[in-house]
Design a protein around this motif. Structure first.
Motif, PDB file in Angstrom:
ATOM      1  N   SER A  22       0.861  -1.179   0.000  1.00 19.29           N
ATOM      2  CA  SER A  22       0.000   0.000   0.000  1.00 19.29           C
ATOM      3  C   SER A  22       0.902   1.234   0.000  1.00 19.29           C
ATOM      4  CB  SER A  22      -0.878  -0.038   1.253  1.00 19.29           C
ATOM      5  OG  SER A  22      -0.950   1.213   1.862  1.00 19.29           O
ATOM      6  N   ARG A  23       0.577   2.196  -0.852  1.00 20.20           N
ATOM      7  CA  ARG A  23       1.384   3.429  -0.901  1.00 20.20           C
ATOM      8  C   ARG A  23       1.418   4.095   0.471  1.00 20.20           C
ATOM      9  NH1 ARG A  23       3.034   7.288  -4.500  1.00 20.20           N
ATOM     10  NH2 ARG A  23       2.038   8.975  -3.377  1.00 20.20           N
ATOM     11  N   GLN A  24       0.231   4.108   1.141  1.00 21.30           N
ATOM     12  CA  GLN A  24       0.186   4.782   2.440  1.00 21.30           C
ATOM     13  C   GLN A  24       1.083   4.084   3.461  1.00 21.30           C
ATOM     14  OE1 GLN A  24      -1.536   7.842   3.041  1.00 21.30           O
ATOM     15  NE2 GLN A  24       0.026   7.647   4.617  1.00 21.30           N
ATOM     16  N   ARG A  25       1.065   2.745   3.420  1.00 22.47           N
ATOM     17  CA  ARG A  25       1.898   1.987   4.369  1.00 22.47           C
ATOM     18  C   ARG A  25       3.382   2.291   4.120  1.00 22.47           C
ATOM     19  NH1 ARG A  25       3.430   0.480   8.404  1.00 22.47           N
ATOM     20  NH2 ARG A  25       4.017  -1.606   9.059  1.00 22.47           N
ATOM     21  N   LEU A  26       3.767   2.328   2.837  1.00 25.96           N
ATOM     22  CA  LEU A  26       5.163   2.633   2.485  1.00 25.96           C
ATOM     23  C   LEU A  26       5.546   4.023   3.014  1.00 25.96           C
ATOM     24  CD1 LEU A  26       7.784   2.063   0.844  1.00 25.96           C
ATOM     25  CD2 LEU A  26       6.638   3.065  -1.139  1.00 25.96           C
ATOM     26  N   LEU A  27       4.646   4.992   2.808  1.00 24.63           N
ATOM     27  CA  LEU A  27       4.961   6.359   3.251  1.00 24.63           C
ATOM     28  C   LEU A  27       5.012   6.434   4.774  1.00 24.63           C
ATOM     29  CD1 LEU A  27       2.899   8.490   0.694  1.00 24.63           C
ATOM     30  CD2 LEU A  27       5.252   7.696   0.549  1.00 24.63           C
ATOM     31  N   ASP A  28       4.135   5.690   5.454  1.00 22.22           N
ATOM     32  CA  ASP A  28       4.154   5.697   6.933  1.00 22.22           C
ATOM     33  C   ASP A  28       5.491   5.156   7.440  1.00 22.22           C
ATOM     34  OD1 ASP A  28       1.615   6.696   6.908  1.00 22.22           O
ATOM     35  OD2 ASP A  28       0.616   4.803   7.394  1.00 22.22           O
ATOM     36  N   ILE A  29       5.966   4.076   6.813  1.00 23.91           N
ATOM     37  CA  ILE A  29       7.244   3.476   7.242  1.00 23.91           C
ATOM     38  C   ILE A  29       8.377   4.479   7.031  1.00 23.91           C
ATOM     39  CG2 ILE A  29       8.970   1.689   6.648  1.00 23.91           C
ATOM     40  CD1 ILE A  29       6.569  -0.175   5.980  1.00 23.91           C
ATOM     41  N   LEU A  30       8.398   5.105   5.854  1.00 26.35           N
ATOM     42  CA  LEU A  30       9.502   6.027   5.546  1.00 26.35           C
ATOM     43  C   LEU A  30       9.429   7.291   6.407  1.00 26.35           C
ATOM     44  CD1 LEU A  30       9.752   5.699   1.639  1.00 26.35           C
ATOM     45  CD2 LEU A  30      11.074   4.511   3.407  1.00 26.35           C
ATOM     46  N   THR A  31       8.194   7.770   6.693  1.00 28.69           N
ATOM     47  CA  THR A  31       8.059   8.970   7.542  1.00 28.69           C
ATOM     48  C   THR A  31       8.585   8.677   8.942  1.00 28.69           C
ATOM     49  OG1 THR A  31       6.090   9.631   6.297  1.00 28.69           O
ATOM     50  CG2 THR A  31       6.402  10.669   8.442  1.00 28.69           C
ATOM     51  N   ALA A  32       8.174   7.528   9.501  1.00 21.86           N
ATOM     52  CA  ALA A  32       8.609   7.187  10.870  1.00 21.86           C
ATOM     53  C   ALA A  32      10.126   7.028  10.921  1.00 21.86           C
ATOM     54  CB  ALA A  32       7.917   5.896  11.328  1.00 21.86           C
ATOM     55  N   ARG A  33      10.682   6.406   9.896  1.00 22.50           N
ATOM     56  CA  ARG A  33      12.140   6.204   9.874  1.00 22.50           C
ATOM     57  C   ARG A  33      12.873   7.550   9.752  1.00 22.50           C
ATOM     58  NH1 ARG A  33      16.570   4.266  11.683  1.00 22.50           N
ATOM     59  NH2 ARG A  33      18.173   3.793  10.131  1.00 22.50           N
ATOM     60  N   ALA A  34      12.338   8.444   8.909  1.00 23.43           N
ATOM     61  CA  ALA A  34      12.960   9.764   8.755  1.00 23.43           C
ATOM     62  C   ALA A  34      12.930  10.501  10.096  1.00 23.43           C
ATOM     63  CB  ALA A  34      12.235  10.556   7.668  1.00 23.43           C
ATOM     64  N   GLN A  35      11.775  10.454  10.768  1.00 25.25           N
ATOM     65  CA  GLN A  35      11.659  11.155  12.060  1.00 25.25           C
ATOM     66  C   GLN A  35      12.630  10.576  13.084  1.00 25.25           C
ATOM     67  OE1 GLN A  35       7.422  10.644  12.565  1.00 25.25           O
ATOM     68  NE2 GLN A  35       6.934  12.590  11.551  1.00 25.25           N
ATOM     69  N   GLU A  36      12.760   9.242  13.068  1.00 24.65           N
ATOM     70  CA  GLU A  36      13.691   8.587  14.002  1.00 24.65           C
ATOM     71  C   GLU A  36      15.132   9.096  13.787  1.00 24.65           C
ATOM     72  OE1 GLU A  36      12.900   4.209  14.388  1.00 24.65           O
ATOM     73  OE2 GLU A  36      14.901   4.138  13.499  1.00 24.65           O
ATOM     74  N   LEU A  37      15.448   9.435  12.535  1.00 26.30           N
ATOM     75  CA  LEU A  37      16.808   9.899  12.228  1.00 26.30           C
ATOM     76  C   LEU A  37      16.945  11.416  12.392  1.00 26.30           C
ATOM     77  CD1 LEU A  37      17.393   7.663   9.079  1.00 26.30           C
ATOM     78  CD2 LEU A  37      18.725   7.560  11.189  1.00 26.30           C
ATOM     79  N   GLY A  38      15.897  12.068  12.917  1.00 23.75           N
ATOM     80  CA  GLY A  38      16.000  13.501  13.214  1.00 23.75           C
ATOM     81  C   GLY A  38      15.498  14.413  12.109  1.00 23.75           C
ATOM     82  N   VAL A  39      14.863  13.861  11.067  1.00 19.64           N
ATOM     83  CA  VAL A  39      14.326  14.707   9.987  1.00 19.64           C
ATOM     84  C   VAL A  39      13.069  15.421  10.498  1.00 19.64           C
ATOM     85  CG1 VAL A  39      13.229  14.651   7.697  1.00 19.64           C
ATOM     86  CG2 VAL A  39      15.209  13.183   8.177  1.00 19.64           C
ATOM     87  N   ARG A  40      12.951  16.730  10.220  1.00 17.94           N
ATOM     88  CA  ARG A  40      11.702  17.446  10.550  1.00 17.94           C
ATOM     89  C   ARG A  40      10.709  17.173   9.430  1.00 17.94           C
ATOM     90  NH1 ARG A  40      15.557  20.692  11.960  1.00 17.94           N
ATOM     91  NH2 ARG A  40      15.674  21.594   9.864  1.00 17.94           N
ATOM     92  N   THR A  41       9.513  16.716   9.774  1.00 17.17           N
ATOM     93  CA  THR A  41       8.507  16.478   8.730  1.00 17.17           C
ATOM     94  C   THR A  41       7.352  17.448   8.967  1.00 17.17           C
ATOM     95  OG1 THR A  41       7.674  14.700  10.119  1.00 17.17           O
ATOM     96  CG2 THR A  41       9.038  14.034   8.266  1.00 17.17           C
ATOM     97  N   GLU A  42       7.098  18.259   7.976  1.00 22.69           N
ATOM     98  CA  GLU A  42       6.050  19.274   8.127  1.00 22.69           C
ATOM     99  C   GLU A  42       4.956  19.002   7.109  1.00 22.69           C
ATOM    100  OE1 GLU A  42       7.744  23.147   8.040  1.00 22.69           O
ATOM    101  OE2 GLU A  42       9.274  22.619   9.523  1.00 22.69           O
ATOM    102  N   PHE A  43       3.797  18.562   7.614  1.00 22.90           N
ATOM    103  CA  PHE A  43       2.671  18.239   6.731  1.00 22.90           C
ATOM    104  C   PHE A  43       1.776  19.469   6.575  1.00 22.90           C
ATOM    105  CE2 PHE A  43       4.211  14.170   8.198  1.00 22.90           C
ATOM    106  CZ  PHE A  43       4.177  13.426   7.030  1.00 22.90           C
ATOM    107  N   GLU A  44       0.885  19.365   5.609  1.00 26.10           N
ATOM    108  CA  GLU A  44      -0.069  20.443   5.302  1.00 26.10           C
ATOM    109  C   GLU A  44       0.667  21.756   5.022  1.00 26.10           C
ATOM    110  OE1 GLU A  44      -3.933  20.374   7.386  1.00 26.10           O
ATOM    111  OE2 GLU A  44      -2.916  18.961   8.725  1.00 26.10           O
ATOM    112  N   ARG A  45       1.810  21.643   4.346  1.00 24.09           N
ATOM    113  CA  ARG A  45       2.558  22.855   3.995  1.00 24.09           C
ATOM    114  C   ARG A  45       3.103  22.708   2.583  1.00 24.09           C
ATOM    115  NH1 ARG A  45       7.032  26.148   4.913  1.00 24.09           N
ATOM    116  NH2 ARG A  45       8.495  24.752   5.932  1.00 24.09           N
ATOM    117  N   GLY A  46       2.408  23.316   1.644  1.00 27.65           N
ATOM    118  CA  GLY A  46       2.903  23.324   0.261  1.00 27.65           C
ATOM    119  C   GLY A  46       3.866  24.488   0.120  1.00 27.65           C
ATOM    120  N   VAL A  47       5.038  24.245  -0.468  1.00 28.35           N
ATOM    121  CA  VAL A  47       5.929  25.381  -0.679  1.00 28.35           C
ATOM    122  C   VAL A  47       6.108  25.598  -2.180  1.00 28.35           C
ATOM    123  CG1 VAL A  47       7.187  25.272   1.508  1.00 28.35           C
ATOM    124  CG2 VAL A  47       8.012  23.965  -0.432  1.00 28.35           C
ATOM    125  N   ALA A  48       6.040  26.870  -2.534  1.00 25.50           N
ATOM    126  CA  ALA A  48       6.109  27.209  -3.953  1.00 25.50           C
ATOM    127  C   ALA A  48       7.464  27.816  -4.275  1.00 25.50           C
ATOM    128  CB  ALA A  48       5.000  28.193  -4.273  1.00 25.50           C
TER     129      ALA A  48
END
Ligand SMILES: Cc1cc2nc3c(=O)[nH]c(=O)nc-3n(C[C@H](O)[C@H](O)[C@H](O)COP(=O)(O)OP(=O)(O)OC[C@H]3O[C@@H](n4cnc5c(N)ncnc54)[C@H](O)[C@@H]3O)c2cc1C
Length: 405
Positions: A93-119
């Motif tokens: 599932s695409r969502q499952r893949l993204l959930d795994i990668l988001t959690a792993r990124a956060q574990e490594l200290g990546v800031r994840t900011e949702f609901e923010r489109g940048v132009a």
């Protein structure tokens, strides 16, 4: 370095994981809310798992655990029987893949900011003022469009219509089912991706689409029609993933094949669908997006400041453009084959299954389909003929490469 990944899809998130591992300060900005994405399950094969294991074993282990293994391919042409072919792969599932990668990124200290489109050009956005901006914002990439003069993108729009749906029927084999309607053929690309769901992509020519009135129907009426046409394959299960408003149209699209002459400019680099797309019928876009992230990580290893970026980004672009060439060719041939279905559909079902299976071949469009099937049978039986056949295919491929197509 300070790095911003624009887009929390597979390319942006996996690049963030690999660059955070190298000690960079990484932010991912994603315009959707957390847990929301488009599309359903995607297929992939063992070589992807092997390269994920090499790049980041913890997330690879979770992706392997969440993967759904499908076995074999069924080709069903209405009223003319069904052919089972040996093959196999995975889906997730695409969502499952993204959930795994988001959690792993956060574990490594990546800031994840949702609901923010940048132009692009949003000078007030501190994240776009990073040392490196990874434009992983998908096929519609605003960042690529803003740099179009330098990146030279070209888009080839397919003629067939498709809609990416799902169903609660779980297919344990990959199913290509072709059904005849009063206005022409429709077909599905269907495969299970978890214990409760399958992807169910419906494709047809624009004439069939209009002839059936799918261009004018709301979600409820379209669903009723598609469930009726594919009733034998859905086995009483519903199609899901349609708009909840019964009057809203289904999100039918034409596939856009994107190619960019250049993949980076200044401090912006493209990755994933923002840089290239390959028709969904070869099931490779996610694998290629993750491959971009891996190559970008490799090219940036040891780069500590902006001065080292041009050489690293040039190396990344060269490596990935070369790696993509076979997939581009396969995807183009496969998409054309499906647009040219009438050329193949009246062959007997075994020949049809062979032709469908071999749709990426560059020779196929140049030989009458029945001759192609016979020649392949002979080639498969005889070693010498097999060598001649592979040489003919290789010559055809190199002619295409020389022509740059
Ligand atoms: C019908 C269909 C079937 C497919 N099946 C397969 C398959 O079986 N196997 C396979 O490997 N691939 C498949 N693909 C291809 C695959 O979905 C893509 O190639 C893959 O998602 C590319 O990943 P990405 O990260 O580059 O882009 P995306 O997954 O599109 O992610 C881009 C992200 O950027 C975000 N974004 C966009 N603009 C902004 C902005 N300005 N600011 C912040 N965020 C932004 C978007 O919301 C999105 O989350 C399929 C595609 C289609 C259309």
């Amino acid at each position: 370095m300070r790095i911003t990944s624009v887009g929390g899809g597979p390319a942006g998130l996996y690049a963030a994981v690999l660059l955070a591992q190298q000690g960079h300060d990484v932010t991912v900005v994603e315009r959707n809310p957390a847990g929301v994405t488009h599309g359903w399950g995607v297929v992939f094969w063992e070589p992807l798992l092997a390269s994920l294991r090499e790049s980041d074993p913890p997330s690879a282990a979770q992706i392997a655990d969440a993967a759904f293994a499908w076995n074999g391919q069924d080709v069903d042409v209405e009223g003319r029987g069904r052919v089972a072919r040996p093959s196999g792969g995975y889906s997730i599932s695409r969502q499952r893949l993204l959930d795994i990668l988001t959690a792993r990124a956060q574990e490594l200290g990546v800031r994840t900011e949702f609901e923010r489109g940048v132009a692009p050009g949003d000078d007030l956005d501190a994240d776009l003022d990073a040392d490196l901006v990874i434009a992983a914002d998908g096929v519609g990439s605003a960042h690529r469009r803003a740099l179009a003069d330098d990146l030279a993108p070209t888009v080839d729009v397919g003629t067939n219509k498709y809609v990416w749906l799902a169903t609660t029927k779980v297919y344990t084999s990959f199913l290509f089912a072709f059904v005849r309607s009063s206005a022409g053929w429709l077909w599905c690309h269907a495969y299970g991706y978890d214990a409760d769901h399958s992807t169910f992509i419906v494709e047809c020519s624009p004439e069939t689409w209009r002839g059936l009135g799918l261009d004018r129907m709301g979600a409820a009426e379209s669903r009723e029609l598609l469930e009726r046409l594919f009733a034998r394959h859905l086995d009483g299960h519903p199609l899901v993933g349609l708009p909840t408003d019964p009057e809203a149209p289904l999100p039918w699209l034409e596939f856009r094949t994107l190619h960019c002459e250049r993949w980076w400019c200044g401090r912006t680099v493209l990755a994933g669908d923002a840089a290239h797309t390959t028709h969904f019928a070869i099931g490779s876009g996610t694998t290629l997006a993750l491959g971009d992230a891996i190559a970008l990580g490799r090219a940036l290893a040891g780069v500590t400041d902006a001065a080292g970026l041009p050489a690293a980004l040039e190396q990344y672009q060269a490596e990935r453009q070369a790696a993509l060439a076979p997939s581009r060719r396969d995807a183009r041939n496969s998409a054309r084959w499906l647009e040219d279905l009438e050329r193949y559909i009246d062959t007997d079902v075994d020949s049809f299954a062979t032709l469908l299976h071999r749709r990426c071949s560059s020779l196929l469009a140049h030989l009458p389909p029945t001759i192609y099937v016979k020649a392949r049978e002979v080639a498969e039986r005889s070693g010498a003929a097999r060598r001649v056949w592979s040489q003919a295919s290789a010559l055809r491929r190199s002619a295409l490469v020389r022509r740059g197509s």
